[in-house]
Every structure is written in C-alpha cells, then in structure tokens.
Design an enzyme around this catalytic site. Structure first.
Site, short mmCIF file in Angstrom:
data_model
loop_
_atom_site.label_atom_id
_atom_site.label_comp_id
_atom_site.label_asym_id
_atom_site.label_seq_id
_atom_site.Cartn_x
_atom_site.Cartn_y
_atom_site.Cartn_z
N TYR A 147 16.14 -19.96 11.26
CA TYR A 147 17.57 -19.81 10.94
C TYR A 147 18.11 -21.06 10.25
O TYR A 147 19.32 -21.19 10.07
CB TYR A 147 18.39 -19.56 12.21
CG TYR A 147 18.28 -18.15 12.75
CD1 TYR A 147 17.17 -17.37 12.48
CD2 TYR A 147 19.29 -17.62 13.53
CE1 TYR A 147 17.06 -16.08 12.99
CE2 TYR A 147 19.19 -16.33 14.04
CZ TYR A 147 18.07 -15.57 13.77
OH TYR A 147 17.98 -14.30 14.27
N LYS B 47 5.84 -19.77 21.06
CA LYS B 47 4.66 -19.01 20.63
C LYS B 47 3.67 -20.06 20.12
O LYS B 47 3.20 -20.01 18.97
CB LYS B 47 5.08 -18.02 19.54
CG LYS B 47 4.03 -17.04 19.14
CD LYS B 47 3.90 -15.86 20.09
CE LYS B 47 2.71 -15.01 19.71
NZ LYS B 47 2.45 -13.92 20.66
N ASP C 109 6.47 -13.41 23.94
CA ASP C 109 6.25 -11.97 24.16
C ASP C 109 6.09 -11.68 25.66
O ASP C 109 6.66 -10.71 26.18
CB ASP C 109 5.06 -11.43 23.35
CG ASP C 109 3.91 -12.41 23.24
OD1 ASP C 109 4.06 -13.57 23.68
OD2 ASP C 109 2.84 -12.03 22.73
N ASP D 112 18.02 -15.74 19.81
CA ASP D 112 18.90 -14.69 19.31
C ASP D 112 18.48 -13.35 19.90
O ASP D 112 19.28 -12.59 20.45
CB ASP D 112 18.81 -14.67 17.78
CG ASP D 112 19.89 -13.82 17.14
OD1 ASP D 112 20.75 -13.30 17.87
OD2 ASP D 112 19.89 -13.68 15.91
#
Ligand code: NAD
Length: 356
Positions: free
Chosen positions: A118, A185, A218, A242
């Site tokens: 972002y 991640k 995840d 987000d």
C-alpha cells in the site's frame, strides 16, 4: 472532523452528537475532504485540512469514496501517509445482543499503515518506465517479468517495522493486554516479511512482560475463524491488516461495529473500518456505531477515558436492548422495526443520560 462521503455525513453527525452528549466540551473544527472538494480546491486532500489536523493533533473522519481503478489515489491512504500515521489500531469486540456466530471475541489488530504493497509505488502496464523497470530487474538478477505486467512494489523497512511493533507492545501494556502475535508470510517473502518477523522478534525482547508469538497469515485467517479466543493483539503489515480487519469485524457482528484509530508520533485520526457505503448516501439508514465507537477511542486518546467508557456502555446498552438498531443488526435485514442512523444516536444519548 472530516464528515466524509457517501453515508459518512450521517454517521459523523451522529457520532458528534453522542460525543457531545458525554459532556466533554469539544470545539469542533469541521473540514470536508475527498472527491466533493476537488472542484473547489483542486485537491481531494487540501492543505488547510492537513494543517488543521496537524494543529489540533486529533481528528475524526467519515469514510471517503475512492473510485475503483480510475487512476484516482485513495485520499484515505494519502492522509495516512501525509501525517505519517504509521499504526492503525482496530479493536474487534463482541457486544452482547449482536448477531454473530461468536461470543466473547476481544481482539485487536495493529496494522502497519505506511509501507508494504500500500506504499503507493506502482507502475502501470505498458508504460515506458514499467518496461525499463522490468529490464532493470532482469539485469539485477531478478526473474524476467512479462512485458504486459503492471507492478506494485512491496517495501518493508527495519525502521517501519520497529516503530509499529514498539507501538503495539506499548499499546498492549497500556491497555492491559497480555500477548502480541506477529503476522507474516516470511516463508515465501523472505526479504520483506522475513525482515518483519526478524525485527518483531528483536523488539519483543524489549517487552518481556508481554508474551510474543508469530503466525503465518493464511494460518492466522483459519485460526481466527476456528479459535479467536487464543489471540489478543495481532500486528500485521498493511495488506494483511486490511483484509483480516474485515474478517475480525465479521467475527464480531460486521463492519457496522468496527472502529479504528490511525496513530502517528504526534497525530491521531479516528475512523471506522468500513467504507462510505455509497448506496446508502443521504438515506439515514446505515449503522453509525462504528463511527461512534471510533469516537470512544478518540475520547480515551484525549484523556477523557471516563466519557469514553460511558459512551461505550451506552452503545452496548442500545445493542443489548435491540430495539433502536439499524437494519444490519436486526435478525432479518428487512425488519420494518429497524431504525435510521439518527435514531440510533437519539437512543445512545438517552442511554447516556440514564447512566449519568
Ligand atoms: P463499504 O465498507 O463501504 O461497504 C461494504 C458493505 O458493507 C456494503 O454492502 C455496505 O453497504 C455495507 N456497510 C458498510 N458500512 C456500513 C454501515 N455502517 N452500516 C451498514 N452497512 C454498512 O466498502 P466498499 O463498498 O468496498 O467501499 C465503498 C467506498 O468506500 C469505496 O469508494 C472505498 O474506496 C471507500 N472506503 C473508504 C475507507 C476509508 O475512508 N477509510 C475504507 C474502506 C473503503
């Protein structure tokens, strides 16, 4: 206060009424921002709005509309960047009486707000600069990217990661929390999320009184759905923050109840997690509670914790009572007894009065 676009004006008006009803004497400075002021000021985020926020150090804003895929940058993102509001705190809490599959959820997401995908460093498909970048990446030993690609850059810095984790640990201490979970991640994106995790582990040593752990994003998503009670404060890079903010809002009754605080070194801007719900603009229909709960966070931030607590309890009473709530909080969304935005404010003000 920046009233916002879409249904935002109704929500901010409602939030202002209930904040004023706590008895805290706020001298409101009202400034519009967003697409609606483009014509007048030539800028959706005019300098006088930023100046006002910098001067007052505290603002509450309604959501602003960003058209999808029309090359118009999000004013919300620009505001966070201009004011360097690097930490976005989003509490997700169950209130008795809310329709939800879960009870007793009490989670807080701290989302890094200035970096990651972002950061706004993007290269459009087909442009000369993009082709140059593709060639440079290949020259630098990266893999060949297809020429017809658009590219978004994902920067994550030591500086940005340190400050958001220090903020989150301190927030946990100040708010009686016991655990911080770093979300990442790192197994796939070793140089961005890997750095994030490494810095998080280092910063955690500065705060031995708070438990620390990490989760791959995840897995985090699944765990939140299966056993949200295991988690407390979760710190995530911008994009995961987000997405998982909306997931957590879903655990606790939906977007109509999810508040937020964008915080920087000196300035804080309070806003709901949801967008401007354009289809409800001007209809006095959508739920103002997320905006009101953002007001609760704002009151606590300015040292009016008692007023903040009273306002939160008044909102909780209106929810538990179940009569004066908007359509999204009724068991049946077409329930004719659902009330409008301003009637929710009336009910909260009455509940506040009863608590005095
Ligand atoms: P949205 O949050 O506005 O709406 C998602 C869904 O939730 C819609 O069905 C909407 O009607 C409903 N909803 C949202 N808030 C509600 C409320 N308070 N009460 C009842 N129902 C509610 O998200 P979107 O449709 O993806 O985005 C609409 C616009 O808002 C876009 O222009 C987007 O860029 C903008 N946006 C702004 C912010 C912000 O200002 N921080 C955040 C997200 C989206």
């Amino acid at each position: 206060m920046a009233p916002g676009g879409g249904a935002g004006r109704g929500w901010t008006a409602a939030a202002r009424r209930v904040i004023d009803a706590t008895g805290v004497d706020i001298d409101w400075e009202i400034h519009d921002a967003g697409l609606g002021v483009m014509e007048e000021y030539g800028d959706p985020l005019p300098a006088h709005v930023l100046d006002s926020i910098r001067r007052n150090k505290v603002a509450i804003k309604g959501p602003l509309t960003t058209p999808v895929g029309k090359g118009i940058r999000s004013v919300n993102v620009a505001l966070r960047r201009e004011l360097d509001l690097y930490a976005l705190v989003r509490p997700c809490k169950s209130y008795p009486g809310v329709r939800s599959r879960y009870e007793d959820v009490d989670l807080v997401i701290v989302r890094e707000n200035t970096e990651d995908l972002y950061a706004g460093i993007e290269f459009a498909e087909g442009e000369a600069q993009t082709l140059e970048l593709i060639a440079d990446i290949e020259k630098l030993g990266g893999r060949r990217i297809r020429d017809d690609s658009g590219i978004s850059i994902k920067p994550i810095s030591i500086f940005g990661t340190q400050r958001v984790f220090r903020f989150a640990f301190q927030w946990a201490i100040d708010n009686g929390r016991h655990k911080v979970t770093a979300v990442h991640k790192a197994n796939i994106m070793k140089h961005t999320d890997g750095l994030w995790l490494r810095v998080a582990q280092e910063v955690s040593k500065e705060f031995p009184q708070i438990e620390f752990e990490d989760r791959i994003v995840d897995n985090m998503a699944m765990q939140l759905v299966q056993k949200p009670e295991l988690y407390d404060v979760m710190v995530m890079p911008n994009l995961y923050g987000d997405i998982l903010s909306d997931l957590c809002a879903g655990l606790t009754g939906g977007l109509g109840l999810a508040p937020g605080a964008n915080t920087g070194a000196t300035v804080a801007v309070f806003e709901a997690t949801h967008g401007s719900a354009p289809k409800y603009a001007g209809q006095n229909k959508a739920n103002p509670m997320a905006m009101m709960l953002s007001g609760v966070l704002m009151l606590r931030h300015i040292g009016e914790g008692n007023a903040g607590d009273r306002l939160e309890q008044a909102i909780a009473r209106v929810i538990a009572d179940g009569r004066n709530v908007t359509y999204d909080m009724k068991p049946d969304r077409d329930d004719p007894t659902a009330v409008g935005t301003s009637q929710v404010a009336d009910a909260v003000i009455e509940a506040l009065g009863n608590s005095a």
